[in-house]
Design a protein around this motif. Structure first.
Motif, PDB file in Angstrom:
ATOM      1  N   ALA A   1       0.906  -1.383  -0.223  1.00  0.00           N
ATOM      2  CA  ALA A   1       0.146  -0.076   0.609  1.00  0.00           C
ATOM      3  C   ALA A   1       0.861   1.216   0.049  1.00  0.00           C
ATOM      4  CB  ALA A   1      -0.741  -0.078   1.209  1.00  0.00           C
ATOM      5  N   GLU A   2       2.224   0.830   0.583  1.00  0.00           N
ATOM      6  CA  GLU A   2       2.909   2.345   0.982  1.00  0.00           C
ATOM      7  C   GLU A   2       2.999   2.372  -0.286  1.00  0.00           C
ATOM      8  OE1 GLU A   2       6.793   4.132   3.169  1.00  0.00           O
ATOM      9  OE2 GLU A   2       5.976   2.344   3.427  1.00  0.00           O
ATOM     10  N   SER A   3       4.026   1.764  -1.172  1.00  0.00           N
ATOM     11  CA  SER A   3       4.508   1.265  -2.113  1.00  0.00           C
ATOM     12  C   SER A   3       3.886   2.262  -3.218  1.00  0.00           C
ATOM     13  CB  SER A   3       5.804   0.165  -2.489  1.00  0.00           C
ATOM     14  OG  SER A   3       4.545  -0.643  -2.855  1.00  0.00           O
ATOM     15  N   GLN A   4       2.286   1.398  -3.403  1.00  0.00           N
ATOM     16  CA  GLN A   4       1.713   1.939  -4.716  1.00  0.00           C
ATOM     17  C   GLN A   4       1.183   3.469  -4.497  1.00  0.00           C
ATOM     18  OE1 GLN A   4      -1.067  -0.801  -5.263  1.00  0.00           O
ATOM     19  NE2 GLN A   4       0.025  -2.802  -4.653  1.00  0.00           N
ATOM     20  N   LEU A   5       1.040   3.872  -3.381  1.00  0.00           N
ATOM     21  CA  LEU A   5       0.406   6.105  -3.263  1.00  0.00           C
ATOM     22  C   LEU A   5       2.036   6.144  -3.479  1.00  0.00           C
ATOM     23  CD1 LEU A   5      -1.459   6.877  -2.107  1.00  0.00           C
ATOM     24  CD2 LEU A   5      -1.202   6.497   0.233  1.00  0.00           C
ATOM     25  N   ARG A   6       2.973   5.839  -3.027  1.00  0.00           N
ATOM     26  CA  ARG A   6       3.834   6.157  -3.157  1.00  0.00           C
ATOM     27  C   ARG A   6       4.430   7.196  -4.676  1.00  0.00           C
ATOM     28  NH1 ARG A   6       5.976   8.520   1.115  1.00  0.00           N
ATOM     29  NH2 ARG A   6       6.599   7.082   3.327  1.00  0.00           N
ATOM     30  N   ALA A   7       4.295   5.756  -5.406  1.00  0.00           N
ATOM     31  CA  ALA A   7       3.830   5.534  -6.867  1.00  0.00           C
ATOM     32  C   ALA A   7       3.389   6.385  -7.686  1.00  0.00           C
ATOM     33  CB  ALA A   7       4.290   4.434  -7.767  1.00  0.00           C
ATOM     34  N   LYS A   8       1.687   6.571  -6.792  1.00  0.00           N
ATOM     35  CA  LYS A   8       0.723   8.005  -7.530  1.00  0.00           C
ATOM     36  C   LYS A   8       1.246   9.288  -7.016  1.00  0.00           C
ATOM     37  CE  LYS A   8      -3.048   6.047  -7.473  1.00  0.00           C
ATOM     38  NZ  LYS A   8      -3.789   4.955  -6.855  1.00  0.00           N
ATOM     39  N   LEU A   9       1.626   9.476  -5.773  1.00  0.00           N
ATOM     40  CA  LEU A   9       1.903  11.042  -5.499  1.00  0.00           C
ATOM     41  C   LEU A   9       2.780  11.166  -6.183  1.00  0.00           C
ATOM     42  CD1 LEU A   9       1.729  10.360  -1.791  1.00  0.00           C
ATOM     43  CD2 LEU A   9       0.769  11.806  -3.387  1.00  0.00           C
ATOM     44  N   ARG A  10       3.939  10.324  -6.980  1.00  0.00           N
ATOM     45  CA  ARG A  10       4.935  10.963  -7.974  1.00  0.00           C
ATOM     46  C   ARG A  10       4.682  11.497  -8.800  1.00  0.00           C
ATOM     47  NH1 ARG A  10       8.191   6.144  -5.792  1.00  0.00           N
ATOM     48  NH2 ARG A  10       9.331   6.585  -4.323  1.00  0.00           N
ATOM     49  N   GLN A  11       3.276  11.604  -9.396  1.00  0.00           N
ATOM     50  CA  GLN A  11       2.579  11.630 -10.722  1.00  0.00           C
ATOM     51  C   GLN A  11       1.596  12.510 -10.695  1.00  0.00           C
ATOM     52  OE1 GLN A  11      -0.022   8.130 -12.208  1.00  0.00           O
ATOM     53  NE2 GLN A  11       1.789   5.858 -12.501  1.00  0.00           N
ATOM     54  N   LEU A  12       2.108  13.193  -9.744  1.00  0.00           N
ATOM     55  CA  LEU A  12       0.860  14.283  -9.569  1.00  0.00           C
ATOM     56  C   LEU A  12       1.758  15.701  -9.040  1.00  0.00           C
ATOM     57  CD1 LEU A  12      -1.923  12.574  -7.326  1.00  0.00           C
ATOM     58  CD2 LEU A  12      -1.769  13.986  -9.136  1.00  0.00           C
ATOM     59  N   PRO A  13       1.568  16.518  -9.582  1.00  0.00           N
ATOM     60  CA  PRO A  13       2.618  18.191  -9.442  1.00  0.00           C
ATOM     61  C   PRO A  13       2.738  18.071  -7.495  1.00  0.00           C
ATOM     62  CG  PRO A  13       0.406  19.255 -10.326  1.00  0.00           C
ATOM     63  CD  PRO A  13       0.260  17.255  -9.981  1.00  0.00           C
ATOM     64  N   ASP A  14       3.489  18.693  -7.590  1.00  0.00           N
ATOM     65  CA  ASP A  14       4.016  19.572  -6.027  1.00  0.00           C
ATOM     66  C   ASP A  14       3.318  20.809  -6.047  1.00  0.00           C
ATOM     67  OD1 ASP A  14       5.556  17.307  -5.474  1.00  0.00           O
ATOM     68  OD2 ASP A  14       7.315  18.559  -5.333  1.00  0.00           O
ATOM     69  N   GLY A  15       3.016  20.713  -4.984  1.00  0.00           N
ATOM     70  CA  GLY A  15       1.758  22.227  -4.623  1.00  0.00           C
ATOM     71  C   GLY A  15       0.974  22.756  -2.977  1.00  0.00           C
ATOM     72  N   ASP A  16       0.327  22.644  -2.912  1.00  0.00           N
ATOM     73  CA  ASP A  16      -0.073  23.509  -2.049  1.00  0.00           C
ATOM     74  C   ASP A  16      -1.323  24.076  -1.983  1.00  0.00           C
ATOM     75  OD1 ASP A  16       2.429  23.816   0.248  1.00  0.00           O
ATOM     76  OD2 ASP A  16       2.423  25.020  -1.286  1.00  0.00           O
ATOM     77  N   TRP A  17      -1.869  23.179  -0.918  1.00  0.00           N
ATOM     78  CA  TRP A  17      -3.958  23.114  -1.054  1.00  0.00           C
ATOM     79  C   TRP A  17      -4.234  23.681  -0.105  1.00  0.00           C
ATOM     80  CZ3 TRP A  17      -1.259  20.049  -3.351  1.00  0.00           C
ATOM     81  CH2 TRP A  17      -0.773  20.040  -4.947  1.00  0.00           C
ATOM     82  N   SER A  18      -5.137  24.485   0.157  1.00  0.00           N
ATOM     83  CA  SER A  18      -5.728  24.602   1.225  1.00  0.00           C
ATOM     84  C   SER A  18      -7.259  25.329   1.589  1.00  0.00           C
ATOM     85  CB  SER A  18      -5.556  26.290   2.108  1.00  0.00           C
ATOM     86  OG  SER A  18      -4.285  26.138   1.905  1.00  0.00           O
ATOM     87  N   SER A  19      -8.029  24.762   2.634  1.00  0.00           N
ATOM     88  CA  SER A  19      -9.396  24.947   2.317  1.00  0.00           C
ATOM     89  C   SER A  19      -9.857  24.909   4.101  1.00  0.00           C
ATOM     90  CB  SER A  19      -9.794  23.008   2.430  1.00  0.00           C
ATOM     91  OG  SER A  19     -11.882  23.712   2.449  1.00  0.00           O
ATOM     92  N   VAL A  20     -10.736  25.756   4.154  1.00  0.00           N
ATOM     93  CA  VAL A  20     -11.633  26.270   5.557  1.00  0.00           C
ATOM     94  C   VAL A  20     -12.890  25.751   6.126  1.00  0.00           C
ATOM     95  CG1 VAL A  20     -12.262  27.463   7.483  1.00  0.00           C
ATOM     96  CG2 VAL A  20      -9.803  27.909   5.803  1.00  0.00           C
ATOM     97  N   ALA A  21     -12.988  24.460   6.831  1.00  0.00           N
ATOM     98  CA  ALA A  21     -14.622  24.235   7.393  1.00  0.00           C
ATOM     99  C   ALA A  21     -14.879  24.253   8.456  1.00  0.00           C
ATOM    100  CB  ALA A  21     -14.328  22.817   7.337  1.00  0.00           C
TER     101      ALA A  21
END
Length: 200
Positions: free
Chosen positions: A16-36
């Motif tokens: 699970a760890e290795s597959q999620l890390r592989a998926k995250l590498r395909q996504l751009p780095d960045g910062d995203w915020s939200s307020v609830a």
């Protein structure tokens, strides 16, 4: 518990760890915020209480920073750190891991949580806590879903694919318990996670 069972459990977490890390590498780095927001902490409470989260993605690691979240309140809408982390997990599982083994012990290795004790979703004794839709864990989950969806929307394939099927929210809430994420000891939940023990 037999050695072979433990071996399989650890393999599932590692996969699970290795597959999620592989998926995250395909996504751009960045910062995203939200307020609830939460309200109605107790009878007569007319205040609005906010939960703030900034999710950062760097290479193959996610960080959820809750700086700016309001202090715990006199009422039952608070949740502990376990509720906060339980609000993150369902979103990560449904939006980032539809084809990954759902082994939270491995998934949590890819997640850092930054939160100040004494806040509405990381309360300390003697703050009141509750469950159901009035609880801060649910509001945490809503805010986290917005940040993950925003990240996925920056990637054309993920924005329209199955990874983003839960982008409008998720009605489940994980109950978190057991040993720390860095522990290799498997954990067996009982009664939907309200009780449990580490494996022998």
């Amino acid at each position: 518990m037999g050695r072979s069972v433990k071996t399989v459990m650890k393999r599932m977490m590692n996969d699970a760890e290795s597959q999620l890390r592989a998926k995250l590498r395909q996504l751009p780095d960045g910062d995203w915020s939200s307020v609830a927001h939460q309200d109605g902490a107790r009878a007569g409470d007319r205040n609005i209480h906010k939960i703030v989260v900034t999710m950062s993605k760097r290479d193959n690691q996610l960080s959820f920073d809750f700086a700016g979240t309001d202090p715990q309140v006199d009422g039952i809408i608070n949740c502990t750190l376990a509720g906060l982390s339980g609000g993150i997990l369902p979103i990560v599982l449904t939006m980032l891991c539809p084809d990954t083994p759902w082994a939270p012990g491995g998934i949590y290795r890819c997640i850092d949580i930054i939160s100040e004790p004494g806040t509405i979703n990381n309360c300390t004794f003697p703050a009141g806590i509750g469950k159901a839709s009035v609880n801060a864990a649910w509001a945490t989950q809503n805010a986290v879903s917005e940040t993950v969806a925003s990240m996925l929307n920056t990637h054309p394939e993920s924005a329209t694919g199955t990874h983003n099927t839960a982008r409008r929210g998720w009605s489940g809430l994980a109950n978190r318990g057991g040993p720390p994420a860095e522990s290799d000891r498997p954990w067996s939940p009982l009664a939907a996670g309200h009780a449990g023990r580490t494996a022998d």
